[in-house]
Design an enzyme around this catalytic site. Sequence first.
Site, PDB file in Angstrom:
ATOM      1  N   SER A  31      94.570 -53.473-138.145  1.00 58.17           N
ATOM      2  CA  SER A  31      95.605 -54.122-138.957  1.00 58.17           C
ATOM      3  C   SER A  31      96.817 -54.464-138.106  1.00 58.17           C
ATOM      4  CB  SER A  31      96.086 -53.184-140.061  1.00 58.17           C
ATOM      5  OG  SER A  31      95.024 -52.818-140.869  1.00 58.17           O
ATOM      6  N   HIS A  62      91.732 -59.076-142.884  1.00 59.23           N
ATOM      7  CA  HIS A  62      90.654 -58.819-141.926  1.00 59.23           C
ATOM      8  C   HIS A  62      89.717 -60.031-141.863  1.00 59.23           C
ATOM      9  CE1 HIS A  62      91.115 -54.473-140.920  1.00 59.23           C
ATOM     10  NE2 HIS A  62      91.784 -54.466-142.057  1.00 59.23           N
ATOM     11  N   HIS A  84      84.408 -52.043-142.845  1.00 54.49           N
ATOM     12  CA  HIS A  84      84.707 -50.641-143.168  1.00 54.49           C
ATOM     13  C   HIS A  84      83.620 -50.063-144.068  1.00 54.49           C
ATOM     14  CE1 HIS A  84      88.572 -52.514-142.178  1.00 54.49           C
ATOM     15  NE2 HIS A  84      88.944 -51.322-141.756  1.00 54.49           N
ATOM     16  N   TYR A  86      84.030 -48.209-146.590  1.00 48.17           N
ATOM     17  CA  TYR A  86      84.405 -48.253-148.017  1.00 48.17           C
ATOM     18  C   TYR A  86      84.076 -49.586-148.680  1.00 48.17           C
ATOM     19  CZ  TYR A  86      88.664 -50.486-146.189  1.00 48.17           C
ATOM     20  OH  TYR A  86      89.538 -51.301-145.524  1.00 48.17           O
ATOM     21  N   GLU A  87      83.737 -50.589-147.883  1.00 46.71           N
ATOM     22  CA  GLU A  87      83.356 -51.875-148.485  1.00 46.71           C
ATOM     23  C   GLU A  87      81.956 -51.811-149.088  1.00 46.71           C
ATOM     24  OE1 GLU A  87      84.733 -55.421-146.094  1.00 46.71           O
ATOM     25  OE2 GLU A  87      85.262 -53.794-144.756  1.00 46.71           O
ATOM     26  N   ALA A 114      95.291 -49.080-137.596  1.00 46.90           N
ATOM     27  CA  ALA A 114      96.554 -48.605-138.175  1.00 46.90           C
ATOM     28  C   ALA A 114      96.228 -47.284-138.860  1.00 46.90           C
ATOM     29  CB  ALA A 114      97.084 -49.605-139.187  1.00 46.90           C
ATOM     30  N   MET A 212      90.735 -44.997-141.744  1.00 47.02           N
ATOM     31  CA  MET A 212      89.449 -45.257-142.419  1.00 47.02           C
ATOM     32  C   MET A 212      88.470 -45.997-141.512  1.00 47.02           C
ATOM     33  SD  MET A 212      91.088 -46.546-146.022  1.00 47.02           S
ATOM     34  CE  MET A 212      92.554 -45.739-146.691  1.00 47.02           C
ATOM     35  N   SER A 213      88.636 -45.852-140.205  1.00 43.80           N
ATOM     36  CA  SER A 213      87.755 -46.581-139.274  1.00 43.80           C
ATOM     37  C   SER A 213      87.622 -45.808-137.975  1.00 43.80           C
ATOM     38  CB  SER A 213      88.359 -47.964-138.986  1.00 43.80           C
ATOM     39  OG  SER A 213      89.553 -47.818-138.253  1.00 43.80           O
ATOM     40  N   ASN A 236     102.607 -45.558-141.263  1.00 43.59           N
ATOM     41  CA  ASN A 236     103.340 -44.858-142.329  1.00 43.59           C
ATOM     42  C   ASN A 236     103.186 -43.360-142.109  1.00 43.59           C
ATOM     43  OD1 ASN A 236     100.442 -45.773-143.304  1.00 43.59           O
ATOM     44  ND2 ASN A 236     100.878 -43.805-144.295  1.00 43.59           N
ATOM     45  N   HIS A 248      98.886 -50.759-149.334  1.00 45.17           N
ATOM     46  CA  HIS A 248      98.270 -51.509-148.239  1.00 45.17           C
ATOM     47  C   HIS A 248      99.271 -52.499-147.650  1.00 45.17           C
ATOM     48  CE1 HIS A 248      95.159 -53.384-145.840  1.00 45.17           C
ATOM     49  NE2 HIS A 248      95.405 -54.551-146.388  1.00 45.17           N
TER      50      HIS A 248
HETATM   51  N1  HPA Z   1      95.747 -43.066-144.647  1.00 46.07           N
HETATM   52  C1  HPA Z   1      94.561 -43.636-144.328  1.00 46.07           C
HETATM   53  N2  HPA Z   1      94.466 -44.779-143.683  1.00 46.07           N
HETATM   54  C2  HPA Z   1      95.596 -45.399-143.328  1.00 46.07           C
HETATM   55  C3  HPA Z   1      96.862 -44.869-143.630  1.00 46.07           C
HETATM   56  C4  HPA Z   1      96.938 -43.636-144.327  1.00 46.07           C
HETATM   57  O1  HPA Z   1      98.023 -43.109-144.623  1.00 46.07           O
HETATM   58  N3  HPA Z   1      97.781 -45.739-143.125  1.00 46.07           N
HETATM   59  C5  HPA Z   1      97.083 -46.750-142.537  1.00 46.07           C
HETATM   60  N4  HPA Z   1      95.769 -46.551-142.661  1.00 46.07           N
END
Ligand code: HPA
Length: 273
Positions: A31, A62, A84, A86-87, A114, A212-213, A236, A248
């Site tokens: 990201s 993406h 990903h 989760y898709e 990210a 998540m990757s 974050n 997101h």
């Molecule tokens: N958690 C999971 N995946 C993420 C986060 C998060 O806080 N920030 C960016 N991708």
Amino acid sequence: MNQVYQKVSECYDSIKDKIPFVPKVALVLGSGLGNYADTMEIKAEISYSEIKNFPVSTVPGHEGKFIFGYVRKVPVVCMKGRVHYYEGYPITDVVLPARLMKMMGAEILFLTNASGGINQEFGAGSFMLITDHISCFAPNPLIGQNIDELGCRFPDMSKIYDPELNQIIRDTAKEFGIPLKEGVYVQLTGPSFESPAEIRMLKTLGADAVGMSTVVEAIAANHMGMRICGISCVANLAAGMTDQPLTHDEVQEAANKAAPLFQKLITESISAF
Ligand code: HPA
């Protein structure tokens, strides 16, 4: 032939004549880094949708294509957009692009993403060199009949992230005055962000950043004997570490903001590989 291997081979067969380009580095853009290729000397592009059976990402931000070109003198294939778990794709599809880029000739896999910062020392916008990882609830992509053409049944995982590449990235960050943290990245499946209790659990497990990757891709690349490195952009603070809910859009915005410095770190590191 093993069906998973057959699928990767068919993807390769469908593009190999179109793209006479042998990359040294395979770069997966997380990201915020989507426009990285604008800084490259581009030689060719191919949309994922043009590759027979290739898993196409559905996440906003993406966009999916391979971009081939040079970072200074280094031949690179970039993945603009990744798939990903989760898709809803099988985990073997999630790692198919990494396997395909190895077939194209890439020796090095450079993973970016990210993440949410778990380590208290990390603020939004920090960069973290991934020195090790934890897989949490994502299936191992090597489950199933082993693909002997790619690697062995029980691969060693004691040095997943290549110490020499890591040192080059550290030295590069230092040379260009780019602050660089280091730590352990944990992959959960998503797509929901974590609960505060899960973040406390992950902290206890030794994780510094969560996303998540990346981990499943690193497992598949390690199986194939690729040299791997990774940098996470902490977008974050993880859930429960502030009063703010996570979105997101916020992740995307923070990653976009950090992008110019992130791009610099990647370009200068790759040219030193
Ligand atoms: N958690 C999971 N995946 C993420 C986060 C998060 O806080 N920030 C960016 N991708």
